[in-house]
Design an enzyme around this catalytic site. Sequence first.
Site, PDB file in Angstrom:
ATOM      1  N   ASP A   1      47.240  49.258  37.479  1.00 13.23           N
ATOM      2  CA  ASP A   1      47.010  50.311  36.671  1.00 13.23           C
ATOM      3  C   ASP A   1      46.122  51.271  37.067  1.00 13.23           C
ATOM      4  O   ASP A   1      46.064  52.516  36.566  1.00 13.23           O
ATOM      5  CB  ASP A   1      46.879  49.748  34.998  1.00 13.23           C
ATOM      6  CG  ASP A   1      45.557  48.947  35.166  1.00 13.23           C
ATOM      7  OD1 ASP A   1      44.831  48.772  35.981  1.00 13.23           O
ATOM      8  OD2 ASP A   1      45.320  48.773  33.694  1.00 13.23           O
TER       9      ASP A   1
ATOM     10  N   GLU B   1      36.541  40.761  38.994  1.00 10.55           N
ATOM     11  CA  GLU B   1      35.981  42.029  39.433  1.00 10.55           C
ATOM     12  C   GLU B   1      34.771  42.169  39.245  1.00 10.55           C
ATOM     13  O   GLU B   1      34.144  42.163  37.944  1.00 10.55           O
ATOM     14  CB  GLU B   1      36.941  43.199  38.866  1.00 10.55           C
ATOM     15  CG  GLU B   1      36.684  44.534  39.248  1.00 10.55           C
ATOM     16  CD  GLU B   1      37.643  45.792  38.983  1.00 10.55           C
ATOM     17  OE1 GLU B   1      38.518  45.262  38.601  1.00 10.55           O
ATOM     18  OE2 GLU B   1      37.300  46.641  39.030  1.00 10.55           O
TER      19      GLU B   1
HETATM   20  O1  KIV Z   1      44.528  48.218  38.897  1.00  4.43           O
HETATM   21  C1  KIV Z   1      43.773  47.657  39.922  1.00  4.43           C
HETATM   22  O2  KIV Z   1      43.955  48.301  40.991  1.00  4.43           O
HETATM   23  C2  KIV Z   1      43.420  46.368  39.862  1.00  4.43           C
HETATM   24  C3  KIV Z   1      42.841  45.858  41.295  1.00  4.43           C
HETATM   25  C4  KIV Z   1      41.398  46.589  41.399  1.00  4.43           C
HETATM   26  C5  KIV Z   1      42.503  44.425  40.790  1.00  4.43           C
HETATM   27  O3  KIV Z   1      43.456  45.846  38.714  1.00  4.43           O
END
Ligand code: KIV
Length: 262
Positions: A42, A179
């Site tokens: 997202d 994260e």
């Molecule tokens: O939306 C995204 O790109 C993510 C990653 C950074 C894990 O959730």
Amino acid sequence: MSIDVFHKKPKNNEKLALVTCYDASFAALIEDSDIDAVLVGDSLAMVIYGKPDTTYATMNMMTAHTQAVRSRLKSKFLISDMPFLSYRKGLRQSVENAAQLIQAGANAIKLEGADGNLEIISHLVESGIPVMGHLGLTPQFIHTFGGWKVQGKQEEAKQKILNDALALEKAGCFSLVLECVPSQLATTIQKELKIPCIGIGAGSEVAGQILVLQDLLGIQTDIKPKFVKRYVEGASIVQESLASYCQEVRKKSFPSSKESYQ
Ligand code: KIV
């Protein structure tokens, strides 16, 4: 490549390498690479649509970009993010939204946080939809966190993330993104869990890593979080190419006879 890669590689002590992708042209390049699995994140709300954070991603965006990626990503395992609040509107609506992403070409979905999500996770897993969890700096909670901050620094916060990770595993998640958490915490979580943790700003002692493609290609230059490594200065390459193109158009050396019809 199937979901098996998430069991097989960690079992053989091999690291998983994941990347985000939002479109067909990059999907074709990733298809011919060693990447193990791909996420339609997202984060596209920011990277592709220029929004300030991921809360702007919608089901329509996620569905369209999942279809685009799947059109050229023929063999790799594809995970799609459930966008902001799309899994918080009751079981029925959440299942319909998850099904929409699977029918767009995803093999699994990812959602953020544990509190209030365990029932929907179990239900999706029991219904044949693999679910990836996401803990730590979960960007959909940006307004709660009050900014992009490393999570799990204090003892209580550490314990909460560890407990959430255990709960997500128990609910049936096949993997978990961690994260922006201290490396020591990520290492502990990985040791406590049987499922592979995929880190982004979580150190190297987890089962795998994920980066946003535009970050690792150096295309996105306005922000550079500490955890990003640029493997190429993509922005400079693009700027230099555009400068050469403009110069040649103005000098009339492009198009030459090679690029012209006689
Ligand atoms: O939306 C995204 O790109 C993510 C990653 C950074 C894990 O959730």
